[in-house]
Write a protein that holds these residues in place. Structure first.
Motif, PDB file in Angstrom:
ATOM      1  N   LEU A  78      -0.129  18.680   2.608  1.00 19.12           N
ATOM      2  CA  LEU A  78      -0.170  18.531   1.154  1.00 19.12           C
ATOM      3  C   LEU A  78      -0.247  19.885   0.459  1.00 19.12           C
ATOM      4  N   THR A  82       3.444  21.386  -0.668  1.00 16.79           N
ATOM      5  CA  THR A  82       3.484  21.273  -2.129  1.00 16.79           C
ATOM      6  C   THR A  82       3.694  22.626  -2.786  1.00 16.79           C
ATOM      7  N   THR A  85       7.286  23.937  -1.835  1.00 16.73           N
ATOM      8  CA  THR A  85       8.344  23.124  -2.425  1.00 16.73           C
ATOM      9  C   THR A  85       8.419  23.302  -3.933  1.00 16.73           C
ATOM     10  N   MET A  86       7.283  23.196  -4.608  1.00 12.80           N
ATOM     11  CA  MET A  86       7.275  23.338  -6.064  1.00 12.80           C
ATOM     12  C   MET A  86       7.679  24.746  -6.490  1.00 12.80           C
ATOM     13  N   TYR A 175      13.440  18.078  -6.633  1.00 15.95           N
ATOM     14  CA  TYR A 175      12.614  18.683  -7.672  1.00 15.95           C
ATOM     15  C   TYR A 175      13.328  19.837  -8.349  1.00 15.95           C
ATOM     16  N   LEU A 221       4.405  17.034  -9.841  1.00 11.63           N
ATOM     17  CA  LEU A 221       3.407  17.513  -8.894  1.00 11.63           C
ATOM     18  C   LEU A 221       2.554  16.365  -8.380  1.00 11.63           C
ATOM     19  N   PHE A 224       4.737  14.122  -6.200  1.00 16.63           N
ATOM     20  CA  PHE A 224       5.067  14.712  -4.901  1.00 16.63           C
ATOM     21  C   PHE A 224       3.879  14.638  -3.938  1.00 16.63           C
ATOM     22  N   ILE A 225       2.694  14.919  -4.434  1.00 14.13           N
ATOM     23  CA  ILE A 225       1.514  14.901  -3.569  1.00 14.13           C
ATOM     24  C   ILE A 225       1.293  13.505  -2.980  1.00 14.13           C
ATOM     25  N   SER A 228       4.151  12.563  -0.595  1.00  7.23           N
ATOM     26  CA  SER A 228       4.116  13.340   0.647  1.00  7.23           C
ATOM     27  C   SER A 228       3.273  12.668   1.714  1.00  7.23           C
TER      28      SER A 228
END
Length: 297
Positions: A78, A82, A85-86, A175, A221, A224-225, A228
């Motif tokens: 995570l 995260t 990726t972000m 994203y 965000l 995604f978390i 994931s």
């Protein structure tokens, strides 16, 4: 007359939303309640007898090293996936807004992994990581870097890192497209004014772009978390099945094995309750931390 119109409108809204509410209640609310209920029982999932044990499943769970390792792996994925990726998605989206040739082609290429099935992504990376004929070890051998060759999915120290790369590759394109769409809606006049004032592209990004697309970043965000957690289970199941020796186990794969493989359904549901609470609390924390005043233009 007004009351009749209001009543008619309310009936229309009710009949439109009722099917969705009923389905959500049957397939989401009731199963969630059942998970909380079954976490208090000792049950194999197949026998007719269910023994009430209260919070014993949770006490055992919090002392289970395999569960704690799965929790640690989930936290690692995570946090690391995260952030990477972000950050990469924002960078690529900003790059796509600049004057580069064939940017639509690049967007398409980067987005392709997101439209692939998780099983396909897992198969691709399993082939890349193959110890004998995999692309990664072959490249390292070609570059005379044999010392860096590994059993990428068979080494307990690096297997979770290998899965993290697959998660990043599969997710980043989606994203990037989301952020690029938000950036495209920012008026160019703001950038022109900033350029006249002497602001460079780096300063424009942090003072104009980032604040104006922050609401989108915040929403993606959180999404995604939470997603994931599910994505990590699918990739782990297809690539390593938790191996070697449980070193790549994550929360959902641990729950699945306890409930459906080890015939410890109640114990697995206790893990499910912790996952549910963890996801809920984490989403609330992220939402609170990322809360900002919405800027308008």
């Amino acid at each position: 007359m007004a009351k009749s119109k209001t009543a008619s409108k309310n009936r229309f809204i009710f009949f439109c939303t009722a099917p969705a509410v009923i389905l959500y209640t049957i397939f989401m609310i009731f199963p969630t309640i059942n998970i909380f209920k079954m976490s208090l029982f000792k049950w194999s999932g197949f026998s007719a007898t269910q023994r009430f044990v209260g919070l014993d499943n949770f006490k055992i769970l919090l002392q289970d090293n395999n569960f704690l390792r799965a929790f640690q792996n989930t936290i690692y994925l995570l946090v690391v996936v995260t952030i990477i990726t972000m950050g990469t998605a924002l960078f690529m989206a900003a790059l796509m807004q600049s004057e580069i040739k064939c940017k639509n082609f690049y967007r398409f290429i980067i987005y392709i992994p997101n439209i692939l099935s998780i099983v396909v992504v897992a198969a691709i990376f399993s082939a890349i990581y193959d110890q004998k004929s995999g692309l990664l070890n072959s490249i390292l051998e070609l570059l005379h870097l044999d010392s860096l060759k590994h059993m990428w999915l068979g080494d307990q120290k690096i297997v979770i890192f290998s899965v993290a790369i697959a998660m990043f590759w599969q997710s980043m394109g989606y994203y990037m497209v989301m952020y690029a769409a938000s950036m495209a809606s920012v008026p160019t006049s703001l950038y022109e004014s900033a350029s006249i004032e002497g602001a460079n592209r780096f300063q424009q990004f942090f003072s104009i772009t980032l604040p104006l697309i922050w609401s989108n970043i915040r929403n993606t965000l959180t999404f995604f978390i939470i997603s994931s957690i599910n994505l990590s289970f699918a990739l782990i199941k297809a690539m390593t099945d938790g191996g070697p020796d449980g070193s790549s186990e994550v929360l959902l794969s641990f729950m699945y094995k306890q409930a459906y493989t080890n015939s410890a359904y109640g114990y697995g549901m206790a893990a499910g309750v912790i996952i549910f609470v963890f996801s809920f609390v984490l989403s609330m924390i992220v939402s609170k931390i990322t809360e900002r005043k919405i800027l308008q233009y």
